[in-house]
Design a protein around this motif. Structure first.
Motif, PDB file in Angstrom:
ATOM      1  N   TYR A 142     -11.467  -6.621   0.753  1.00  0.00           N
ATOM      2  CA  TYR A 142     -10.484  -5.580   1.046  1.00  0.00           C
ATOM      3  C   TYR A 142     -10.626  -4.431   0.047  1.00  0.00           C
ATOM      4  O   TYR A 142     -10.961  -4.646  -1.125  1.00  0.00           O
ATOM      5  CB  TYR A 142      -9.070  -6.164   0.998  1.00  0.00           C
ATOM      6  CG  TYR A 142      -8.851  -7.227   2.057  1.00  0.00           C
ATOM      7  CD1 TYR A 142      -8.406  -6.883   3.324  1.00  0.00           C
ATOM      8  CD2 TYR A 142      -9.114  -8.573   1.788  1.00  0.00           C
ATOM      9  CE1 TYR A 142      -8.223  -7.848   4.305  1.00  0.00           C
ATOM     10  CE2 TYR A 142      -8.936  -9.548   2.762  1.00  0.00           C
ATOM     11  CZ  TYR A 142      -8.490  -9.171   4.019  1.00  0.00           C
ATOM     12  OH  TYR A 142      -8.321 -10.127   4.983  1.00  0.00           O
ATOM     13  N   ARG A 143     -10.361  -3.204   0.525  1.00  0.00           N
ATOM     14  CA  ARG A 143     -10.507  -2.049  -0.354  1.00  0.00           C
ATOM     15  C   ARG A 143      -9.377  -1.044  -0.121  1.00  0.00           C
ATOM     16  O   ARG A 143      -8.951  -0.820   1.011  1.00  0.00           O
ATOM     17  CB  ARG A 143     -11.834  -1.321  -0.124  1.00  0.00           C
ATOM     18  CG  ARG A 143     -13.062  -2.050  -0.596  1.00  0.00           C
ATOM     19  CD  ARG A 143     -14.230  -1.081  -0.796  1.00  0.00           C
ATOM     20  NE  ARG A 143     -14.563  -0.334   0.405  1.00  0.00           N
ATOM     21  CZ  ARG A 143     -15.415   0.693   0.427  1.00  0.00           C
ATOM     22  NH1 ARG A 143     -15.998   1.102  -0.700  1.00  0.00           N
ATOM     23  NH2 ARG A 143     -15.694   1.312   1.559  1.00  0.00           N
ATOM     24  N   ILE A 144      -8.939  -0.446  -1.226  1.00  0.00           N
ATOM     25  CA  ILE A 144      -8.054   0.716  -1.182  1.00  0.00           C
ATOM     26  C   ILE A 144      -8.851   1.875  -1.757  1.00  0.00           C
ATOM     27  O   ILE A 144      -9.228   1.852  -2.930  1.00  0.00           O
ATOM     28  CB  ILE A 144      -6.780   0.486  -2.014  1.00  0.00           C
ATOM     29  CG1 ILE A 144      -5.973  -0.681  -1.459  1.00  0.00           C
ATOM     30  CG2 ILE A 144      -5.923   1.757  -2.035  1.00  0.00           C
ATOM     31  CD1 ILE A 144      -4.799  -1.084  -2.345  1.00  0.00           C
ATOM     32  N   VAL A 184       0.828  -1.201   0.000  1.00  0.00           N
ATOM     33  CA  VAL A 184       0.000   0.000   0.000  1.00  0.00           C
ATOM     34  C   VAL A 184       0.861   1.248   0.000  1.00  0.00           C
ATOM     35  O   VAL A 184       0.584   2.216  -0.720  1.00  0.00           O
ATOM     36  CB  VAL A 184      -0.956  -0.004   1.222  1.00  0.00           C
ATOM     37  CG1 VAL A 184      -1.585   1.364   1.420  1.00  0.00           C
ATOM     38  CG2 VAL A 184      -2.027  -1.063   1.040  1.00  0.00           C
ATOM     39  N   ASN A 209      -2.550  -4.117   7.103  1.00  0.00           N
ATOM     40  CA  ASN A 209      -3.540  -5.184   6.923  1.00  0.00           C
ATOM     41  C   ASN A 209      -3.873  -5.412   5.456  1.00  0.00           C
ATOM     42  O   ASN A 209      -3.981  -6.559   4.992  1.00  0.00           O
ATOM     43  CB  ASN A 209      -4.810  -4.842   7.695  1.00  0.00           C
ATOM     44  CG  ASN A 209      -4.612  -4.895   9.204  1.00  0.00           C
ATOM     45  OD1 ASN A 209      -3.708  -5.564   9.695  1.00  0.00           O
ATOM     46  ND2 ASN A 209      -5.457  -4.181   9.938  1.00  0.00           N
ATOM     47  N   VAL A 210      -4.063  -4.341   4.708  1.00  0.00           N
ATOM     48  CA  VAL A 210      -4.402  -4.487   3.290  1.00  0.00           C
ATOM     49  C   VAL A 210      -3.199  -4.998   2.505  1.00  0.00           C
ATOM     50  O   VAL A 210      -3.346  -5.812   1.586  1.00  0.00           O
ATOM     51  CB  VAL A 210      -4.929  -3.154   2.719  1.00  0.00           C
ATOM     52  CG1 VAL A 210      -5.181  -3.276   1.224  1.00  0.00           C
ATOM     53  CG2 VAL A 210      -6.217  -2.749   3.434  1.00  0.00           C
ATOM     54  N   THR A 270      -8.769  -7.517  -3.830  1.00  0.00           N
ATOM     55  CA  THR A 270      -8.784  -6.188  -3.221  1.00  0.00           C
ATOM     56  C   THR A 270      -9.261  -5.171  -4.245  1.00  0.00           C
ATOM     57  O   THR A 270      -8.697  -5.066  -5.345  1.00  0.00           O
ATOM     58  CB  THR A 270      -7.377  -5.796  -2.720  1.00  0.00           C
ATOM     59  OG1 THR A 270      -6.926  -6.783  -1.787  1.00  0.00           O
ATOM     60  CG2 THR A 270      -7.383  -4.431  -2.057  1.00  0.00           C
ATOM     61  N   CYS A 294      -9.638  -4.063   7.014  1.00  0.00           N
ATOM     62  CA  CYS A 294      -9.657  -4.496   5.615  1.00  0.00           C
ATOM     63  C   CYS A 294      -9.724  -3.335   4.613  1.00  0.00           C
ATOM     64  O   CYS A 294      -9.812  -3.589   3.405  1.00  0.00           O
ATOM     65  CB  CYS A 294     -10.822  -5.449   5.366  1.00  0.00           C
ATOM     66  SG  CYS A 294     -12.438  -4.778   5.838  1.00  0.00           S
ATOM     67  N   GLU A 295      -9.685  -2.096   5.095  1.00  0.00           N
ATOM     68  CA  GLU A 295      -9.800  -0.954   4.187  1.00  0.00           C
ATOM     69  C   GLU A 295      -8.800   0.126   4.560  1.00  0.00           C
ATOM     70  O   GLU A 295      -8.537   0.356   5.748  1.00  0.00           O
ATOM     71  CB  GLU A 295     -11.216  -0.359   4.242  1.00  0.00           C
ATOM     72  CG  GLU A 295     -12.309  -1.316   3.804  1.00  0.00           C
ATOM     73  CD  GLU A 295     -13.692  -0.738   4.033  1.00  0.00           C
ATOM     74  OE1 GLU A 295     -14.510  -0.734   3.091  1.00  0.00           O
ATOM     75  OE2 GLU A 295     -13.955  -0.285   5.172  1.00  0.00           O
TER      76      GLU A 295
END
Length: 351
Positions: free
Chosen positions: A200-202, A141, A160-161, A171, A216-217
């Motif tokens: 999961y998200r960015i 990330v 975490n991501v 993701t 998760c984000e």
């Protein structure tokens, strides 16, 4: 310009350190240090005479430390001065023959991996990179943030991501800011669709109102906002910072999106303004008076401001110019001797 310190504790090491420093100049500001008995015109003695007393200063003053010595010496030396991955410098280790350049510390945020590849390429050595995402051909990330001109504030969420990406978990990249991702090599587990059931998200956004689950984000914040600012002499930093925070909040702009304070030369040494910029982690850019005059007629001017500064306005023409004639996010707000406006850079990553 990045500042690199090359450190060596042997005669051969000092010679290699000097060769490495030469290989990365002039684009790198390089300094070479060694024991006093090995010092010459290419290498200065350690301040204080000992490496052991120089570690703290070196960690504070330089962006990259290149250590030509055993890795154990480096680990023991830097250990007492480590703070956090967001502020620690990059640390590289070279063997005395210059065969390997090891990225030891701050591989991503500090740039040690990139520095190791750069130096290894210049001296014909092999870079040694051990960060999991690099070895796995994935992307962390923090690396993604750096590549697209963003920052982030939640290091736990980023960790975490990143772990999910390394584990090849699907993701989603929610690119609300419209960042240009075309030059980024994204692993297959990253998808640009947020509606495919990814856990999961960015989230790439400059907004401050996202409610994300750090398990998760994670949010990446584009640093593309310029603040045009004028203020009365000796205006306190806390007053300035408070008004800026209120303006950002009113327009739902995350404080970390603020990259530059733009003002005029008359305010170049205004301590309250400078301290407020430091609070936001923003740079101060001084816009030349001639550049202000070229655009000031676009905005409402003030006879009082002209008497004091010689210019019809400060905040809006300074912000507009420093943003490379970008889009106005918030027109001028005045109060308490402070004038503020917000601009998005014309050449920013936002579409």
């Amino acid at each position: 310009m990045k500042r690199w310190a090359f450190l060596a504790v042997s005669r051969d090491g000092a010679a290699l350190a000097a060769r490495c420093a030469k290989a990365v100049t002039p684009e790198i500001d390089a300094a070479v240090f060694t024991l006093e008995k090995y010092a010459d015109e290419t290498a200065a003695p350690f301040p204080g005479g000992k490496l052991s007393t120089f570690w703290a200063q070196a960690m504070a003053d330089y962006d990259v430390l290149v250590c030509v010595m055993a890795a154990g010496i480096v680990v023991r030396g830097i250990a007492p001065y480590l703070k956090h991955k967001s502020v620690d410098p990059a640390v590289l280790v070279l063997d005395a023959k210059g065969q390997y350049v090891i990225s030891l510390l701050s591989g991503h945020l500090g740039g040690a991996n990139a520095a190791a590849r750069l130096l290894a390429g210049r001296i014909g050595a092999a870079p040694v990179i051990t960060t999991g995402t690099d070895v796995a051909g994935a992307i962390a990330v923090d690396t993604l943030a750096e590549q697209i001109g963003c920052t982030f504030t939640d290091f736990t969420a980023a960790k975490n991501v990143t772990a999910a990406i390394l584990d090849r978990q699907k993701t989603a990249v929610v690119n609300e800011a419209g960042c240009d991702l075309s030059g980024v090599a994204l692993p297959e587990c990253l998808t640009l669709s947020e509606n495919d059931g990814a856990k999961y998200r960015i989230v790439i956004s400059e907004r401050d109102d996202w409610e994300l689950d750090p398990a998760c984000e994670v949010q990446l914040i584009p640093r593309d906002i310029v603040l045009g600012i004028g203020c009365r002499k000796h205006t306190p930093a806390d007053l300035i910072a408070g008004k800026i925070a209120a303006l950002l909040k009113a327009h739902h702009i995350h404080p970390r999106a603020l990259a530059v304070f733009a003002t005029i030369g008359l305010k170049a040494h205004e301590q309250g303004l400078i301290a407020a910029a430091e609070q936001f982690g923003a740079a101060v850019e001084i816009v030349a008076d001639d550049a202000i005059r070229k655009v000031q007629d676009r905005f409402d001017g003030s006879d009082f401001v002209e008497r004091v500064t010689g210019l019809r306005g400060v905040s809006e023409p300074a912000g507009y110019t420093a943003s490379h004639y970008g889009a106005c996010v918030a027109p001028v707000v005045k109060g308490g001797g402070v004038t503020l406006s917000l601009w998005r850079r014309a050449n920013s990553i936002k579409k």
